[in-house]
Design a protein around this motif. Structure first.
Motif, PDB file in Angstrom:
ATOM      1  N   VAL A   1      10.895 -21.682  40.522  1.00  0.00           N
ATOM      2  CA  VAL A   1      11.095 -20.322  41.036  1.00  0.00           C
ATOM      3  C   VAL A   1      12.582 -19.964  41.010  1.00  0.00           C
ATOM      4  O   VAL A   1      12.979 -18.862  40.626  1.00  0.00           O
ATOM      5  CB  VAL A   1      10.518 -20.185  42.470  1.00  0.00           C
ATOM      6  CG1 VAL A   1      10.844 -18.815  43.054  1.00  0.00           C
ATOM      7  CG2 VAL A   1       9.010 -20.396  42.455  1.00  0.00           C
ATOM      8  N   ASP A   2      13.400 -20.935  41.393  1.00  0.00           N
ATOM      9  CA  ASP A   2      14.847 -20.718  41.399  1.00  0.00           C
ATOM     10  C   ASP A   2      15.368 -20.416  39.990  1.00  0.00           C
ATOM     11  O   ASP A   2      16.114 -19.462  39.782  1.00  0.00           O
ATOM     12  CB  ASP A   2      15.538 -21.957  41.974  1.00  0.00           C
ATOM     13  CG  ASP A   2      17.048 -21.844  41.896  1.00  0.00           C
ATOM     14  OD1 ASP A   2      17.689 -22.726  41.280  1.00  0.00           O
ATOM     15  OD2 ASP A   2      17.593 -20.847  42.411  1.00  0.00           O
ATOM     16  N   LYS A   3      14.942 -21.220  39.022  1.00  0.00           N
ATOM     17  CA  LYS A   3      15.396 -21.024  37.644  1.00  0.00           C
ATOM     18  C   LYS A   3      14.955 -19.671  37.093  1.00  0.00           C
ATOM     19  O   LYS A   3      15.705 -18.966  36.422  1.00  0.00           O
ATOM     20  CB  LYS A   3      14.829 -22.126  36.725  1.00  0.00           C
ATOM     21  CG  LYS A   3      15.331 -23.518  37.017  1.00  0.00           C
ATOM     22  CD  LYS A   3      16.712 -23.743  36.464  1.00  0.00           C
ATOM     23  CE  LYS A   3      17.094 -25.202  36.615  1.00  0.00           C
ATOM     24  NZ  LYS A   3      18.534 -25.430  36.445  1.00  0.00           N
ATOM     25  N   LEU A   4      13.682 -19.323  37.392  1.00  0.00           N
ATOM     26  CA  LEU A   4      13.150 -18.066  36.860  1.00  0.00           C
ATOM     27  C   LEU A   4      13.918 -16.881  37.424  1.00  0.00           C
ATOM     28  O   LEU A   4      14.179 -15.890  36.755  1.00  0.00           O
ATOM     29  CB  LEU A   4      11.651 -17.941  37.167  1.00  0.00           C
ATOM     30  CG  LEU A   4      10.726 -18.876  36.385  1.00  0.00           C
ATOM     31  CD1 LEU A   4       9.281 -18.705  36.844  1.00  0.00           C
ATOM     32  CD2 LEU A   4      10.831 -18.611  34.890  1.00  0.00           C
ATOM     33  N   LYS A   5      14.297 -17.039  38.690  1.00  0.00           N
ATOM     34  CA  LYS A   5      15.001 -15.940  39.353  1.00  0.00           C
ATOM     35  C   LYS A   5      16.458 -15.880  38.913  1.00  0.00           C
ATOM     36  O   LYS A   5      16.957 -14.838  38.490  1.00  0.00           O
ATOM     37  CB  LYS A   5      14.959 -16.198  40.871  1.00  0.00           C
ATOM     38  CG  LYS A   5      14.731 -14.943  41.692  1.00  0.00           C
ATOM     39  CD  LYS A   5      14.204 -15.327  43.030  1.00  0.00           C
ATOM     40  CE  LYS A   5      14.707 -14.917  44.299  1.00  0.00           C
ATOM     41  NZ  LYS A   5      14.100 -15.467  45.465  1.00  0.00           N
ATOM     42  N   ASN A   6      17.132 -17.014  39.013  1.00  0.00           N
ATOM     43  CA  ASN A   6      18.586 -17.017  38.894  1.00  0.00           C
ATOM     44  C   ASN A   6      19.127 -17.389  37.524  1.00  0.00           C
ATOM     45  O   ASN A   6      20.237 -17.046  37.189  1.00  0.00           O
ATOM     46  CB  ASN A   6      19.180 -17.957  39.959  1.00  0.00           C
ATOM     47  CG  ASN A   6      18.769 -17.519  41.354  1.00  0.00           C
ATOM     48  OD1 ASN A   6      18.829 -16.339  41.683  1.00  0.00           O
ATOM     49  ND2 ASN A   6      18.320 -18.461  42.169  1.00  0.00           N
ATOM     50  N   GLU A   7      18.335 -18.125  36.740  1.00  0.00           N
ATOM     51  CA  GLU A   7      18.830 -18.519  35.420  1.00  0.00           C
ATOM     52  C   GLU A   7      18.235 -17.630  34.336  1.00  0.00           C
ATOM     53  O   GLU A   7      18.955 -17.025  33.543  1.00  0.00           O
ATOM     54  CB  GLU A   7      18.469 -19.988  35.169  1.00  0.00           C
ATOM     55  CG  GLU A   7      19.250 -20.603  34.022  1.00  0.00           C
ATOM     56  CD  GLU A   7      18.977 -22.096  33.907  1.00  0.00           C
ATOM     57  OE1 GLU A   7      19.749 -22.897  34.458  1.00  0.00           O
ATOM     58  OE2 GLU A   7      17.957 -22.442  33.268  1.00  0.00           O
ATOM     59  N   ALA A   8      16.912 -17.541  34.332  1.00  0.00           N
ATOM     60  CA  ALA A   8      16.241 -16.728  33.314  1.00  0.00           C
ATOM     61  C   ALA A   8      16.282 -15.242  33.647  1.00  0.00           C
ATOM     62  O   ALA A   8      16.228 -14.392  32.769  1.00  0.00           O
ATOM     63  CB  ALA A   8      14.804 -17.191  33.142  1.00  0.00           C
ATOM     64  N   GLY A   9      16.376 -14.973  34.935  1.00  0.00           N
ATOM     65  CA  GLY A   9      16.436 -13.572  35.364  1.00  0.00           C
ATOM     66  C   GLY A   9      15.180 -12.776  35.081  1.00  0.00           C
ATOM     67  O   GLY A   9      15.222 -11.573  34.847  1.00  0.00           O
ATOM     68  N   VAL A  10      14.036 -13.454  35.101  1.00  0.00           N
ATOM     69  CA  VAL A  10      12.792 -12.724  34.818  1.00  0.00           C
ATOM     70  C   VAL A  10      12.017 -12.342  36.080  1.00  0.00           C
ATOM     71  O   VAL A  10      10.998 -11.669  36.005  1.00  0.00           O
ATOM     72  CB  VAL A  10      11.851 -13.526  33.876  1.00  0.00           C
ATOM     73  CG1 VAL A  10      12.423 -13.533  32.478  1.00  0.00           C
ATOM     74  CG2 VAL A  10      11.599 -14.927  34.377  1.00  0.00           C
ATOM     75  N   LEU A  11      12.493 -12.795  37.229  1.00  0.00           N
ATOM     76  CA  LEU A  11      11.804 -12.411  38.465  1.00  0.00           C
ATOM     77  C   LEU A  11      12.650 -11.399  39.217  1.00  0.00           C
ATOM     78  O   LEU A  11      13.868 -11.564  39.297  1.00  0.00           O
ATOM     79  CB  LEU A  11      11.561 -13.636  39.353  1.00  0.00           C
ATOM     80  CG  LEU A  11      10.519 -14.640  38.874  1.00  0.00           C
ATOM     81  CD1 LEU A  11      10.368 -15.746  39.906  1.00  0.00           C
ATOM     82  CD2 LEU A  11       9.186 -13.947  38.641  1.00  0.00           C
TER      83      LEU A  11
END
Lengths: 261, 386
Positions: free
Chosen positions: A251-261
């Motif tokens: 969840v952290d990666k999707l939000k903060n790294e990938a920026g898809v959330l």
């Protein structure tokens, strides 16, 4: 004709089959960019063509077709694919021998010549070949024959009168059913049936079945191409990522790294 | 003969001795009335001399209840607008008069459109979309308008129709195009997208092509400045060309999934399930996740074959090709045929209990474990995107 016991199995069915690189084989593009490497690669009958052969054989088993003719176009090795179709239950084969690189429009024209010779009521083709992924031949053949077309079929039901066929098709929104006037070209989709394996006795029997050899010249078809392949390359490879430790990390990666959330 | 081509977006062009200039200022093109009039004049004279003069004929499908142009139609128009010769004429094929007129109105406001034609068939309902009569109407229209190019989307509508039209015109089509190199050179995927083939059309034309939604769908459509294009009915002669073929086929019925969720091929997020979900009930667990993320549902072939969901969810070489911002592959092993349908997604997440599953080679982020534990935890911890 009507009346009498023989009328029911009146139909002849032509099935088109193509020899392609096996669906599980790794695809290698030649370094010179001229095409895909087929040397020493496992070749098989196109999966959609297998489904077409199976459907044709089932029509015979149901008593709706009296003869199934398997047709393939290509080099000498196409014979192997025809033998497989014969082992699955096709009655005889036709091999249009050519080393030319055939494109769908030329293939459709070759099929037209064969259809005019064999007079089938149904032509069954795979919806696409898994090498060129064109999905064109069936539609083109139907056009130049001025026949109806039932593409991406997941169900085929010939009417009792044998004048029409009901085809359920897999389309973008779900399923659609059409009633087609015969004669018709039907292209097969994945869920139409599960093709049988050729048993050893049937493989032996198939060796005795006839395969007629023809050439494009004999059929009066010009197979020159309107499309030139300039080059073939591999697509940009996708770089693999990382296996994470927890849902929280995801969840952290999707939000903060990938920026898809 | 005079070959008239309209200037592309980058500025003034000189073609065949006739100078065409971009009229107007900043940003997009402005197609002035004078320019269009001169094109019509040029077309009349070139029709007399037998040369092709219309740029492109676009074929779009407008379905009843779709609420505007679908993603395949938008991709078709975007490709025509950005890459193919202008001006273009758009032909709207539809299963309902209302949808047809709505779509026509929407298209008429786009830059580069000369005319929008609708009313292809007198028949109401899905019989208006059957390939046998429609292909004859399109062929007749091509004979009348003489476009250099004919373009449509590479969805089941376009796949069913375009090759039939092409064969009637004895022209080899180029299908499933992902890139336009120039007006006769295109790139298309082969071998389930494991290779890309650059091909050149060397026939006498017209050049027929279908375009992949994911390759052109993200390009925004430019609106025309000034008055919109003419909206008209397809001529009686062209409609009549389809009459004889109407006897060949008949629409009987359909089974369509009704859903509030976004269309699979246009969704920003796709939650996709595979064989490991094991049952239809389990598959429904993904629905909640999809709703939470405001996404669409997708599936592997195995899931559809097993009856867990309907066929229209299938993503892959012979199903739908998608390229969302986020693709969640849940219980999907990652066979080549599936990857063909989703490997252009921006971010791929794989959840699978087999660490050797090929899907992990293309995923940006992976979780190895039991999806029946991971999915509920994910649903709990994800912020709601709705």
């Amino acid at each position: 004709g009507e009346g009498g016991g023989g009328w029911k199995a009146a139909m002849r069915v032509v099935v088109g089959i193509k020899r392609v690189i096996d669906y599980a084989a790794k695809i290698r593009v030649k370094p010179d960019g001229s095409g895909v490497d087929t040397a020493n690669v496992k070749m098989s009958m196109n999966p959609f063509c297998e489904i077409a052969v199976e459907e044709a054989v089932r029509l015979k088993e149901k008593g709706l077709a009296k003869e199934v003719i398997a047709v393939s176009m290509g080099p000498q090795a196409s014979q192997d694919t025809i033998r497989t179709a014969l082992a699955m239950g096709a009655d005889r084969g036709v091999h249009v021998l050519t080393d030319a690189k055939l494109q769908p429009l030329s293939i459709a024209k070759l099929f037209k010549s064969i259809v005019q010779r064999e007079d089938p009521k149904i032509v069954l083709l795979g919806k696409q070949a898994i090498d060129d992924d064109c999905n064109q031949t069936g539609q083109m053949l139907a056009a130049i024959m001025d026949w109806s077309q039932g593409t991406f079929a997941s169900q085929v039901a010939v009417a009792d009168c044998q004048e029409r066929v009901s085809v359920t098709r897999e389309v973008d929104g779900g399923l659609e059913t059409l009633s087609l006037k015969l004669p018709a070209v039907i292209t097969t989709d994945l869920r139409l049936n599960e093709p049988r394996y050729a048993t050893l006795p049937n493989i032996m029997k198939a060796k005795k079945k006839k395969i007629e050899k023809l050439t494009p010249e004999e059929l009066g078809v010009d197979v020159s191409s309107q499309i030139e392949v300039l080059s073939v390359r591999e697509p940009q490879a996708r770089v693999g990522g990382k296996v994470l430790e927890s849902v929280d990390e995801l969840v952290d990666k999707l939000k903060n790294e990938a920026g898809v959330l | 003969g005079l070959k008239v081509r309209v200037a592309q977006a980058t500025g003034a062009e000189r073609r065949s001795g006739k100078e065409l200039t971009k009229v107007g200022s900043s940003g997009g093109e402005m197609w002035s009335r004078t320019l269009l009039k001169s094109l019509r004049g040029a077309r009349q004279s070139s029709q007399q001399s037998g040369e092709r003069s219309l740029g492109t004929l676009c074929i779009v499908e407008a379905k009843d209840g779709a609420g505007g142009l679908d993603s395949a139609s938008k991709a078709t128009l975007a490709c025509a607008q950005k890459h193919l010769p202008k001006p273009f004429v758009a032909l709207v094929a539809s299963d309902a008069k209302g949808a047809s007129e709505e779509a026509a109105g929407e298209i008429a406001s786009l830059a580069g459109v000369e005319t929008v034609l609708h009313g292809v068939s007198d028949k109401e309902g899905a019989n208006g979309l059957l390939a046998e009569p429609l292909s004859q109407v399109v062929a007749a229209l091509v004979g009348k308008l003489e476009p250099t190019h004919v373009v449509t989307g590479s969805n089941t509508f376009g796949k069913n129709l375009l090759p039939r039209v092409a064969a009637l015109l004895d022209s080899a089509p180029i299908t499933d195009v992902v890139q336009v190199v120039d007006e006769s050179t295109f790139v298309r995927p082969i071998y389930a997208g494991n290779a890309l083939s650059t091909v050149k059309f060397v026939g006498k034309g017209p050049l027929l092509l279908s375009v992949r939604t994911t390759a052109f769908g993200s390009e925004a459509l430019e609106t025309a400045q000034g008055a919109g294009a003419e909206v008209a009915s397809v001529g009686a002669e062209e409609v009549a060309a389809g009459a004889a073929a109407e006897a060949l086929s008949e629409w009987v019925g359909e089974e369509k999934s009704e859903s509030e969720r976004p269309q699979l091929d246009a969704a920003r997020v796709v939650v996709s399930g595979g064989r490991a979900l094991k049952s239809k009930e389990n598959f429904e667990m993904l629905e909640k996740l999809a709703d939470q993320l405001g996404g669409a549902l997708g599936a592997s072939r195995a899931a559809v074959d097993a009856g867990m969901c309907s066929n229209d969810l299938q993503v892959g070489q012979t199903g739908k090709v998608v390229a969302p911002e986020l693709y969640l592959a849940i219980g999907i092993s990652g066979a080549i045929q599936h990857l063909a349908g989703m490997k252009d997604s921006k971010t791929i997440v794989a959840i699978n209990k087999d660490p050797e599953a090929p899907i992990f080679k293309v995923a940006d982020y992976g979780l190895v474990g039991d999806l029946f534990k991971i999915i509920p935890e994910l649903a709990e911890k994800l912020p709601s995107q709705k």
